[in-house]
Design a protein around this motif. Structure first.
Motif, short mmCIF file in Angstrom:
data_model
loop_
_atom_site.label_atom_id
_atom_site.label_comp_id
_atom_site.label_asym_id
_atom_site.label_seq_id
_atom_site.Cartn_x
_atom_site.Cartn_y
_atom_site.Cartn_z
N GLN A 33 0.83 -1.21 0.00
CA GLN A 33 0.00 0.00 0.00
C GLN A 33 0.87 1.26 0.00
N PRO A 34 0.75 2.12 -1.03
CA PRO A 34 1.49 3.39 -1.00
C PRO A 34 0.76 4.43 -0.15
N VAL A 35 1.53 5.20 0.58
CA VAL A 35 1.01 6.33 1.35
C VAL A 35 1.76 7.56 0.87
N ALA A 63 -0.82 12.31 6.43
CA ALA A 63 -1.22 11.71 5.16
C ALA A 63 -2.48 10.87 5.35
N ALA A 64 -3.29 10.84 4.31
CA ALA A 64 -4.48 10.00 4.30
C ALA A 64 -4.38 9.01 3.16
N ALA A 65 -4.86 7.78 3.40
CA ALA A 65 -4.80 6.75 2.37
C ALA A 65 -5.84 5.69 2.65
N LYS A 66 -5.99 4.81 1.70
CA LYS A 66 -6.87 3.66 1.89
C LYS A 66 -6.02 2.45 2.27
N LEU A 67 -6.46 1.72 3.28
CA LEU A 67 -5.76 0.53 3.72
C LEU A 67 -6.34 -0.66 2.96
N PHE A 95 -7.54 5.51 6.36
CA PHE A 95 -6.76 5.82 7.56
C PHE A 95 -5.96 7.10 7.37
N LYS A 96 -5.62 7.71 8.50
CA LYS A 96 -4.75 8.88 8.53
C LYS A 96 -3.56 8.56 9.40
N ILE A 97 -2.39 8.99 8.95
CA ILE A 97 -1.14 8.64 9.61
C ILE A 97 -0.27 9.89 9.74
N SER A 98 0.45 9.99 10.85
CA SER A 98 1.35 11.13 11.08
C SER A 98 2.74 10.61 11.46
N ILE A 99 3.75 11.31 10.99
CA ILE A 99 5.13 11.08 11.42
C ILE A 99 5.43 12.09 12.52
N ILE A 100 5.79 11.60 13.71
CA ILE A 100 5.97 12.49 14.85
C ILE A 100 7.37 12.31 15.45
N ASN A 101 7.77 13.30 16.25
CA ASN A 101 9.06 13.26 16.96
C ASN A 101 10.21 12.93 16.01
N ALA A 102 10.18 13.55 14.83
CA ALA A 102 11.23 13.29 13.85
C ALA A 102 12.53 13.97 14.26
N SER A 103 13.62 13.23 14.15
CA SER A 103 14.94 13.79 14.43
C SER A 103 15.41 14.62 13.25
N GLN A 104 16.56 15.24 13.41
CA GLN A 104 17.21 15.86 12.26
C GLN A 104 17.57 14.79 11.23
N VAL A 105 17.58 15.20 9.98
CA VAL A 105 18.18 14.39 8.93
C VAL A 105 19.69 14.62 8.99
N GLN A 117 17.16 9.33 9.31
CA GLN A 117 16.28 10.08 10.19
C GLN A 117 15.52 9.09 11.07
N THR A 118 15.38 9.45 12.35
CA THR A 118 14.63 8.63 13.30
C THR A 118 13.29 9.32 13.60
N PHE A 119 12.23 8.53 13.72
CA PHE A 119 10.90 9.08 13.93
C PHE A 119 9.99 8.03 14.53
N GLN A 120 8.81 8.46 14.92
CA GLN A 120 7.75 7.57 15.34
C GLN A 120 6.56 7.73 14.41
N ILE A 121 5.69 6.73 14.38
CA ILE A 121 4.53 6.74 13.49
C ILE A 121 3.27 6.68 14.36
N ARG A 122 2.32 7.53 14.05
CA ARG A 122 1.06 7.58 14.81
C ARG A 122 -0.11 7.34 13.86
N LEU A 123 -0.98 6.43 14.25
CA LEU A 123 -2.23 6.24 13.54
C LEU A 123 -3.27 7.18 14.15
N ASP A 124 -3.73 8.14 13.38
CA ASP A 124 -4.69 9.11 13.88
C ASP A 124 -6.13 8.62 13.75
#
Length: 240
Positions: free
Chosen positions: A55-57, A82-86, A96-106, A127-134
């Motif tokens: 699935q592309p997001v 981002a919003a996409a279909k699962l 679904f809607k998904i967010s990238i949070i607490n992203a570090s520097q590149v 880059q380090t980050f976390q993923i949140r399902l909204d």
């Protein structure tokens, strides 16, 4: 000195810096000196593909803001929600809607690549980050006044931190040797989606469909913009 001459000189500086070799991870993560580095920003169109479903997001376009001393690179890439279909095969399971949070520097390195006739600037960044399902809303199911959401509305459905390592190449002449700089490059890599936590009773199902390794990430960079003004002195250091 004309901008074109400055950019040609910078291209030579890239080649000279590349001859010094790859810097250590500690050096790559150190803050760059503003008086001896350049700011270059790009438009960034980012797509990730969930490995388990194919699935592309697609994230809305944003800016990749970078600073480099032509050996190391640091920057910021803050992706919008981002919003996409699962989907699972041909079946659409949910929106679904998904967010990238607490992203570090590149952070990462620049080195010379390509050939003498087609020199490239090769990037190796992470880059380090976390993923949140909204929200996860089952397809064609609603509660009447509002759509059903399978995850809590308080933003608690989050993964542990994960790191993506991306590589790609920029055309050195198009970026540095023209009056109007150009870029059209894909910086690509993979990352693991850790299990989502605090997602309510459907966590097991969501993790079975989404969490796992080998998810692709593609950052398409275009429209480079060199930062001037305060960086004029820094540019001059590379022009002799």
């Amino acid at each position: 000195m004309k901008i074109r001459n400055r950019l040609v000189a910078l291209s030579v500086a890239v080649m000279a810096a590349a001859a010094l070799g790859t810097v250590s991870a500690t050096q790559a993560q150190a803050a760059l000196d503003p008086s001896n580095s350049l700011g270059i920003n790009f438009d960034a169109d980012t797509t990730t593909v969930i490995a388990k479903t194919g699935q592309p997001v697609v994230f809305p376009q944003t800016r990749l803001v970078t600073r480099t001393d032509l050996s190391t690179l640091e920057g910021t890439l803050n992706l919008p929600q981002a919003a996409a279909k699962l989907k699972l095969g041909p079946a659409t399971l949910a929106n679904f809607k998904i967010s990238i949070i607490n992203a570090s520097q590149v952070t990462g390195t620049l080195t010379q690549g390509g050939t003498a006739d087609a020199t490239t600037i090769d990037l190796d960044v992470s880059q380090t980050f976390q993923i949140r399902l909204d929200s996860v809303q089952p397809f064609n199911i609603s509660t009447g006044s509002a759509s059903l959401n399978l995850v809590p509305n308080n933003g608690s459905c989050i993964t542990a931190p994960t790191t993506a390592r991306l590589k790609g190449s920029l055309d050195a002449f198009k970026l540095l040797g023209q009056d109007v700089p150009e870029a059209d490059a894909h910086i690509k890599g993979t990352y693991t989606i850790p299990p989502f936590q605090n997602c309510g009773p459907f966590a097991g199902v969501l993790n079975a469909i989404i969490a796992g390794p080998n998810n692709s990430l593609d950052v398409h960079v275009t429209n480079p913009e060199f930062i001037v003004g305060d960086q004029a002195a820094a540019r001059a250091k590379f022009v002799r």
